[in-house]
Every structure is written in C-alpha cells, then in structure tokens.
Design an enzyme around this catalytic site. Structure first.
Site, PDB file in Angstrom:
ATOM      1  N   TYR A   1       0.844  -1.209   0.000  1.00  0.00           N
ATOM      2  CA  TYR A   1       0.000   0.000   0.000  1.00  0.00           C
ATOM      3  C   TYR A   1       0.876   1.254   0.000  1.00  0.00           C
ATOM      4  O   TYR A   1       0.645   2.197  -0.760  1.00  0.00           O
ATOM      5  CB  TYR A   1      -0.924  -0.006   1.233  1.00  0.00           C
ATOM      6  CG  TYR A   1      -1.625   1.310   1.462  1.00  0.00           C
ATOM      7  CD1 TYR A   1      -2.619   1.761   0.600  1.00  0.00           C
ATOM      8  CD2 TYR A   1      -1.270   2.139   2.545  1.00  0.00           C
ATOM      9  CE1 TYR A   1      -3.250   2.986   0.807  1.00  0.00           C
ATOM     10  CE2 TYR A   1      -1.890   3.349   2.753  1.00  0.00           C
ATOM     11  CZ  TYR A   1      -2.882   3.773   1.885  1.00  0.00           C
ATOM     12  OH  TYR A   1      -3.497   4.991   2.077  1.00  0.00           O
TER      13      TYR A   1
ATOM     14  N   SER B   1      -3.693  11.921   9.053  1.00  0.00           N
ATOM     15  CA  SER B   1      -4.624  11.721   7.931  1.00  0.00           C
ATOM     16  C   SER B   1      -6.046  11.479   8.434  1.00  0.00           C
ATOM     17  O   SER B   1      -6.239  10.870   9.487  1.00  0.00           O
ATOM     18  CB  SER B   1      -4.157  10.492   7.136  1.00  0.00           C
ATOM     19  OG  SER B   1      -5.165  10.049   6.256  1.00  0.00           O
TER      20      SER B   1
ATOM     21  N   GLN C   1      -5.168  16.523   8.435  1.00  0.00           N
ATOM     22  CA  GLN C   1      -5.470  16.485   6.996  1.00  0.00           C
ATOM     23  C   GLN C   1      -6.924  16.066   6.793  1.00  0.00           C
ATOM     24  O   GLN C   1      -7.376  15.056   7.342  1.00  0.00           O
ATOM     25  CB  GLN C   1      -4.535  15.485   6.295  1.00  0.00           C
ATOM     26  CG  GLN C   1      -4.839  15.271   4.825  1.00  0.00           C
ATOM     27  CD  GLN C   1      -5.810  14.123   4.567  1.00  0.00           C
ATOM     28  OE1 GLN C   1      -5.981  13.267   5.432  1.00  0.00           O
ATOM     29  NE2 GLN C   1      -6.446  14.108   3.423  1.00  0.00           N
TER      30      GLN C   1
ATOM     31  N   TYR D   1     -10.062  14.957   4.267  1.00  0.00           N
ATOM     32  CA  TYR D   1     -10.722  14.558   3.022  1.00  0.00           C
ATOM     33  C   TYR D   1     -12.162  14.999   3.160  1.00  0.00           C
ATOM     34  O   TYR D   1     -12.810  14.692   4.178  1.00  0.00           O
ATOM     35  CB  TYR D   1     -10.689  13.038   2.836  1.00  0.00           C
ATOM     36  CG  TYR D   1      -9.391  12.523   2.279  1.00  0.00           C
ATOM     37  CD1 TYR D   1      -8.855  13.062   1.112  1.00  0.00           C
ATOM     38  CD2 TYR D   1      -8.711  11.484   2.894  1.00  0.00           C
ATOM     39  CE1 TYR D   1      -7.662  12.577   0.580  1.00  0.00           C
ATOM     40  CE2 TYR D   1      -7.518  10.998   2.371  1.00  0.00           C
ATOM     41  CZ  TYR D   1      -7.010  11.557   1.213  1.00  0.00           C
ATOM     42  OH  TYR D   1      -5.833  11.084   0.698  1.00  0.00           O
TER      43      TYR D   1
ATOM     44  N   THR E   1      -6.803  18.173   1.386  1.00  0.00           N
ATOM     45  CA  THR E   1      -6.292  17.469   0.194  1.00  0.00           C
ATOM     46  C   THR E   1      -7.243  17.682  -0.972  1.00  0.00           C
ATOM     47  O   THR E   1      -8.449  17.435  -0.855  1.00  0.00           O
ATOM     48  CB  THR E   1      -6.142  15.964   0.483  1.00  0.00           C
ATOM     49  OG1 THR E   1      -5.195  15.809   1.540  1.00  0.00           O
ATOM     50  CG2 THR E   1      -5.624  15.215  -0.748  1.00  0.00           C
TER      51      THR E   1
ATOM     52  N   LYS F   1      -3.322  21.002  -0.213  1.00  0.00           N
ATOM     53  CA  LYS F   1      -2.398  19.951  -0.648  1.00  0.00           C
ATOM     54  C   LYS F   1      -2.850  19.346  -1.984  1.00  0.00           C
ATOM     55  O   LYS F   1      -4.042  19.063  -2.166  1.00  0.00           O
ATOM     56  CB  LYS F   1      -2.357  18.850   0.423  1.00  0.00           C
ATOM     57  CG  LYS F   1      -1.526  17.629   0.075  1.00  0.00           C
ATOM     58  CD  LYS F   1      -1.388  16.719   1.281  1.00  0.00           C
ATOM     59  CE  LYS F   1      -0.514  15.529   0.984  1.00  0.00           C
ATOM     60  NZ  LYS F   1      -1.180  14.501   0.182  1.00  0.00           N
TER      61      LYS F   1
ATOM     62  N   HIS G   1       0.515  13.576  -4.848  1.00  0.00           N
ATOM     63  CA  HIS G   1       0.070  12.524  -3.934  1.00  0.00           C
ATOM     64  C   HIS G   1       1.025  11.317  -4.001  1.00  0.00           C
ATOM     65  O   HIS G   1       0.610  10.158  -3.981  1.00  0.00           O
ATOM     66  CB  HIS G   1      -1.359  12.088  -4.303  1.00  0.00           C
ATOM     67  CG  HIS G   1      -2.205  11.687  -3.130  1.00  0.00           C
ATOM     68  ND1 HIS G   1      -3.205  12.468  -2.605  1.00  0.00           N
ATOM     69  CD2 HIS G   1      -2.200  10.554  -2.377  1.00  0.00           C
ATOM     70  CE1 HIS G   1      -3.772  11.846  -1.596  1.00  0.00           C
ATOM     71  NE2 HIS G   1      -3.169  10.680  -1.423  1.00  0.00           N
TER      72      HIS G   1
ATOM     73  N   ARG H   1       0.341   8.643  -6.568  1.00  0.00           N
ATOM     74  CA  ARG H   1      -0.724   7.669  -6.286  1.00  0.00           C
ATOM     75  C   ARG H   1      -2.045   8.033  -6.949  1.00  0.00           C
ATOM     76  O   ARG H   1      -3.014   7.308  -6.833  1.00  0.00           O
ATOM     77  CB  ARG H   1      -0.941   7.580  -4.768  1.00  0.00           C
ATOM     78  CG  ARG H   1       0.292   7.185  -4.023  1.00  0.00           C
ATOM     79  CD  ARG H   1       0.180   7.486  -2.528  1.00  0.00           C
ATOM     80  NE  ARG H   1      -0.741   6.634  -1.821  1.00  0.00           N
ATOM     81  CZ  ARG H   1      -0.465   5.383  -1.457  1.00  0.00           C
ATOM     82  NH1 ARG H   1       0.704   4.866  -1.747  1.00  0.00           N
ATOM     83  NH2 ARG H   1      -1.351   4.677  -0.790  1.00  0.00           N
TER      84      ARG H   1
HETATM   85  C1  GLV Z   1      -4.723   8.091   0.418  1.00  0.00           C
HETATM   86  O1  GLV Z   1      -5.209   7.920   1.473  1.00  0.00           O
HETATM   87  C2  GLV Z   1      -3.919   7.222  -0.378  1.00  0.00           C
HETATM   88  O2  GLV Z   1      -4.016   6.002  -0.232  1.00  0.00           O
HETATM   89  O3  GLV Z   1      -3.154   7.737  -1.207  1.00  0.00           O
END
Ligand code: GLV
Length: 387
Positions: free
Chosen positions: A25, A107, A128, A130, A156, A252, A276, A279
């Site tokens: 991940y 996060s 952070q 979302y 973000t 961000k 990111h 990603r």
């Molecule tokens: C965000 O949480 C990610 O996985 O990039």
C-alpha cells in the site's frame, strides 16, 4: 540491531517486517507508476555545486513553516492506514515528530483517531481533511480537530476519487486485514507486527468508524472513497471550509500554476506542490519538476511547500533551493515506522537531518533559510518543453 545509514535501509526492513498488503500500500503508485518513479528519479537529475573554503561553523537547519518553528523544514505528511504499518503507528510517529521538533500531520484515513493522538502528545499537530459528502461528518471532524488543538488544516484536493493501485486490489487491502489464506500465510511470518497488533485496540479507521453513517465496508479504503468522498469539491466549497475552520489552511495537491493562483485567491496560508506521491494521476509530471513554475507563478503570495519523492536530505535541499519553504516526507518515515516503530521514525528524521546539514555545508551554506538556486546545477531542460 542493523546499522541503518539510509532511508532505503529502513525500506528494506519495513518490507521484511510488515504484512505485504501494507508494505505494498505504501510502496505503490497508480496504474503504470510512471509518476511514482519519476518523483524520485527527477531529483537525481539535479546536481549540487561544491563550494570550498567557506566557514562551516554554527550551522542551522532551523526554520519556520506557516509561522511555526521547525527543527528542519521537513514535516511528516498525512499517510492513510499508518496504524497498520505498526501498532499505534500514528501515535508513535507523532511522538517522534514532537521530540524532533517537526510537524506531524494526521490523515483523515488514520487508524488512531484525532483524540488518540492528542491524548498522547503535547505539541499541536496538523490535521489532513478529506471532504466527504456527509456535511455533518465534515462539520464534526473539523470541530474535533479544533477541540484537539490542531494548529493547521491540510485540505487534500487531489483525491476526490481514488487512482487505481493494482497491488491493493490484488492483495485485498483492508484495515484490519481480512483473514484469507494468502493473508494468513503472510501474517504468520510477521510475528513482531502481530504481537503489536494483539496488544492494541486500534485496528480500524479511528476517525471514521463510529462517526459516520451509511458505509458498506468500513474496513476498505477504496469503498470509503467511492461511497463517501465529495465529488463536487470546488473552490467555492474550499472557501467555505476555510471559514468553518478559521485557522491556518494548507492546500495539498497543487500541481499547476493556475491552481496555485486560485489557492492564493482563496486565501490559503500555504500550498503543497504534490501529486500525492504518484498515487493519483499517473502521467502527471513529478512534483520537483513542477515546483519552479509554481514558485514563479505565486512568488511570496503564499508559502509554497512540496512533497512527493523526497527520500533524502539532499532531496530536501534541492526542493528548498528551488523555492519551497517547507517539505514533507511520507514513505520515508513510514519505512522507519514499519521497520522499528517510533525509533524508526526518529531514525528516518535523523538520517534526513544529517544528510541535509552535511550537504548544505559542502555547498558552502550554513543556514537552511539561505538556500537558493545558486547551490544547484539544474539541467537546462529540467522543467521540459511541453505543449
Ligand atoms: C490516500 O489515502 C492514499 O491512499 O493515497
């Protein structure tokens, strides 16, 4: 105890000690991973100017990010599922950051909750956000971050939908892991990780579970993003969120000079030039390549920070010399955490600090705040000619 001299040493230990699905991940980019790869390889194209016979005494890496004193301008970036890399991972990373004197960013998709981290730290951390469709949830989480004394909101902007990371689908990523046969076989080799996890109760998305309604699978990041994230997030909504928060706001995921100008218009305190960590939009240019044009577009109107690709103190120096006032590490500290818990995060910060300090000295500078383009050799076509 192995001798650790680089961030890559920590990465190798992390890989050995942490379940495959969580290492993968962290160590993924979206689709072909081109942007993920170029985030680091583009740093290598920039070289340093060796200067000599300059007084190197009394050096300092101390600086400020959004008006806060930092031991070096390197914050810990928000990283989802940090508490799955190591038991109570967010608390451990926040403690290491606090001791070192750099900001920690929690996060939204963390395992330890805002309250958990606040309870175990003294210094304010950054939160952070979302943005979810459920406004009540958003109002609530902003209030929770305020109550916990968070000193900045990091909003973000580049993840309303999730860029596909193939490995996560193949591994069946969830938090906690679902006990399929391949997962169990892999977990059986990670006894250190397992012992830690048995001793903590923090194994779910701590900011979410029990705080949000109507989600199919509360253990899956991809279900969460698909079902809950607000597809309609735009600059008007950002302005409203800024009002609601009322404190320092960092935006961000800015990777284009036009968006950087919009961030200035909306009154952000800082922006993070970021893709990111490769990603999200695979095929986007690396953050370090985009940094100079963004700095040129917004000048001193907003503090410019950058993340995506930093794995060393030399990388930090390059970003600062190209105009960033602050940088963030994500994977670099996650490797440390997965390798050795809190001690590993401290090790990652130590490695980067030493590299930054020594490199700065060998470039003929004593104060990190004086770093500028003069210390670099940048290929003439570094930013590229794109039409
Ligand atoms: C965000 O949480 C990610 O996985 O990039």
């Amino acid at each position: 105890m192995p001798v650790i001299t680089t961030i890559d040493d920590l990465r190798r230990l992390h890989k050995r000690r942490t379940p495959k699905m969580f290492y993968d991940y962290a160590e993924s980019g979206s689709w072909t991973e081109q942007t993920f790869r170029e985030n680091t390889s583009d740093f290598d194209q920039i070289r340093l100017r060796q200067r000599v016979a300059v007084d190197m005494s009394g050096r300092t890496t101390a600086s400020q990010m959004i008006g806060q004193d930092v031991a070096m301008p390197v914050a810990l970036a928000p990283v989802g599922l940090t508490g799955m890399q190591h038991a109570d991972g967010e608390i451990k990373a926040a403690k290491a950051a606090e001791k070192f004197g750099v900001p920690f960013t929690l996060s939204t998709m963390s395992i330890c909750s805002i309250e958990d981290v606040a309870e175990h730290t003294k210094e304010p951390f950054w939160f952070q956000l979302y943005v979810m469709q459920d406004e009540e949830f958003v109002d609530n989480i902003i209030a929770r971050a305020k109550n916990a004394g968070c000193s900045a909101l990091v909003l973000t902007l580049d993840l309303q939908i999730l860029g596909q990371r193939h490995k996560d689908l193949k591994n069946g990523l969830t938090a906690p892991p679902k006990l399929t046969l391949p997962t169990m076989l892999n977990l059986a080799t990670k006894w250190r990780w397992g012992m830690g996890m048995l001793q903590t109760k923090r194994r779910q998305f701590g900011n979410i579970v029990g705080h949000a309604k109507g989600v199919g699978d509360a253990s899956s990041l991809s279900s969460w993003t698909a079902e809950q994230f607000d597809l309609r997030l735009d600059w008007d909504k950002i302005a409203k969120l800024k009002e609601k928060w009322g404190g320092k706001l960092i935006l961000k995921g800015i990777l284009d000079p036009e968006d950087a100008k919009k961030a200035v218009e909306v009154g952000a305190d800082a922006i993070i030039v970021s893709n990111h960590g490769g990603r999200q939009l695979d095929g986007a240019l690396s953050a370090i390549r985009m940094l100079p044009s963004i700095v040129a577009a917004v000048g001193d109107q907003v503090e410019v920070h950058m993340d995506s690709g930093i794995r060393s103190g030399q990388d930090v120096l390059k970003a600062l010399a190209l105009g960033a006032k602050g940088t963030y590490i994500g994977r670099a500290y996650i490797y440390g955490l997965g390798a050795m818990g809190q001690e590993g995060v401290t090790k990652a910060l130590d490695v980067i600090h030493k590299e930054l300090d020594t490199t700065m000295a060998l470039c003929g500078r004593r104060d990190v705040k004086t770093l500028d383009r003069e210390v670099l050799l940048v290929p003439e076509d570094f930013e590229g000619r794109w039409a």
